[in-house]
Design a protein around this motif. Structure first.
Motif, PDB file in Angstrom:
ATOM      1  N   UNK A  21     -16.057 -46.755  74.015  1.00 13.81           N
ATOM      2  CA  UNK A  21     -15.186 -46.659  75.188  1.00 13.81           C
ATOM      3  C   UNK A  21     -13.847 -46.052  74.765  1.00 13.81           C
ATOM      4  N   UNK A  22     -13.273 -45.230  75.618  1.00 19.36           N
ATOM      5  CA  UNK A  22     -12.015 -44.593  75.248  1.00 19.36           C
ATOM      6  C   UNK A  22     -10.997 -44.652  76.376  1.00 19.36           C
ATOM      7  N   UNK A  23      -9.761 -44.932  75.988  1.00 19.53           N
ATOM      8  CA  UNK A  23      -8.640 -44.826  76.917  1.00 19.53           C
ATOM      9  C   UNK A  23      -7.897 -43.516  76.657  1.00 19.53           C
ATOM     10  N   UNK A  51     -13.457 -45.042  81.539  1.00 23.99           N
ATOM     11  CA  UNK A  51     -13.498 -45.712  82.832  1.00 23.99           C
ATOM     12  C   UNK A  51     -12.232 -45.365  83.599  1.00 23.99           C
ATOM     13  N   UNK A  52     -12.409 -44.795  84.774  1.00 21.93           N
ATOM     14  CA  UNK A  52     -11.281 -44.555  85.674  1.00 21.93           C
ATOM     15  C   UNK A  52     -11.080 -45.850  86.446  1.00 21.93           C
ATOM     16  N   UNK A  67      -8.769 -40.197  92.222  1.00 26.08           N
ATOM     17  CA  UNK A  67      -9.731 -40.608  91.197  1.00 26.08           C
ATOM     18  C   UNK A  67     -10.422 -39.395  90.575  1.00 26.08           C
ATOM     19  N   UNK A  68     -10.763 -38.422  91.400  1.00 25.78           N
ATOM     20  CA  UNK A  68     -11.428 -37.211  90.878  1.00 25.78           C
ATOM     21  C   UNK A  68     -10.499 -36.450  89.932  1.00 25.78           C
ATOM     22  N   UNK A  69      -9.200 -36.422  90.244  1.00 28.77           N
ATOM     23  CA  UNK A  69      -8.235 -35.779  89.349  1.00 28.77           C
ATOM     24  C   UNK A  69      -8.184 -36.522  88.016  1.00 28.77           C
ATOM     25  N   UNK A  70      -8.176 -37.852  88.084  1.00 26.12           N
ATOM     26  CA  UNK A  70      -8.180 -38.644  86.851  1.00 26.12           C
ATOM     27  C   UNK A  70      -9.463 -38.412  86.057  1.00 26.12           C
ATOM     28  N   UNK A  94     -18.258 -40.757  82.438  1.00 25.79           N
ATOM     29  CA  UNK A  94     -17.111 -41.315  83.155  1.00 25.79           C
ATOM     30  C   UNK A  94     -17.662 -42.192  84.262  1.00 25.79           C
ATOM     31  N   UNK A  95     -17.121 -43.393  84.376  1.00 34.21           N
ATOM     32  CA  UNK A  95     -17.487 -44.303  85.461  1.00 34.21           C
ATOM     33  C   UNK A  95     -16.207 -44.811  86.108  1.00 34.21           C
TER      34      UNK A  95
END
Length: 150
Positions: A21-23, A51-52, A67-70, A94-95
């Motif tokens: 998992x990555x931030x 994860x957004x 959310x799509x931009x993120x 991406x989830x």
């Protein structure tokens, strides 16, 4: 009689599906590098997951564009992490949702054998303070081993 396995022998332990998992921080990049080292020569598959985080109490559609931009920004940064790591194919996903819950859900759904996760150092004199962190929650909730990289 069952054959005893050496705990340090990851080939017999079967870490074939490794989730990272990555931030999108440098700390997470170190976790990816360690996952690559653990997977080397073992036929393991690594998945880098971002994860957004969604806002509780609001319908997804209300913030869909945001959310799509993120997600797009996250995918671009993940691609850069993978290029920088530069060793073998790494799946990317991406989830959306609450980070700890979605990471554990993704790991379970994809039959993950090991989660390699960046974490910060906990201060021993502040016991209990860091128990609400993402890494703590994943360590408690995950159904597979979790390796915290500090």
């Amino acid at each position: 009689m069952a054959k005893r396995r050496d705990i340090g022998d990851t080939s017999s332990a079967g870490f074939k599906r490794i989730l990272v998992p990555t931030d999108l921080t440098d700390r997470a990049a170190r976790a990816l590098e360690l996952a690559i080292a653990l997977a080397a020569g073992r036929g393991s598959r690594i998945t880098l997951l971002h994860v957004v985080e969604t806002v509780r109490g609001l319908e997804f559609d209300e913030l869909r564009r945001f959310y799509k931009q993120l997600e797009e920004r996250g995918r671009a940064k993940m691609a850069a992490l993978v290029r920088r790591a530069g060793d073998g194919p790494i799946n990317q996903a991406v989830v959306y949702g609450a980070r700890a819950e979605e990471i554990v859900r993704f790991a379970t759904r994809n039959r993950t054998d090991l989660i390699v996760l960046a974490s910060h150092r906990v201060k021993p004199n502040m016991i209990g303070r860091d128990w609400g962190t993402i890494s703590y929650k994943i360590g408690i909730l995950a159904q597979c081993p979790v390796l915290l990289v500090k």
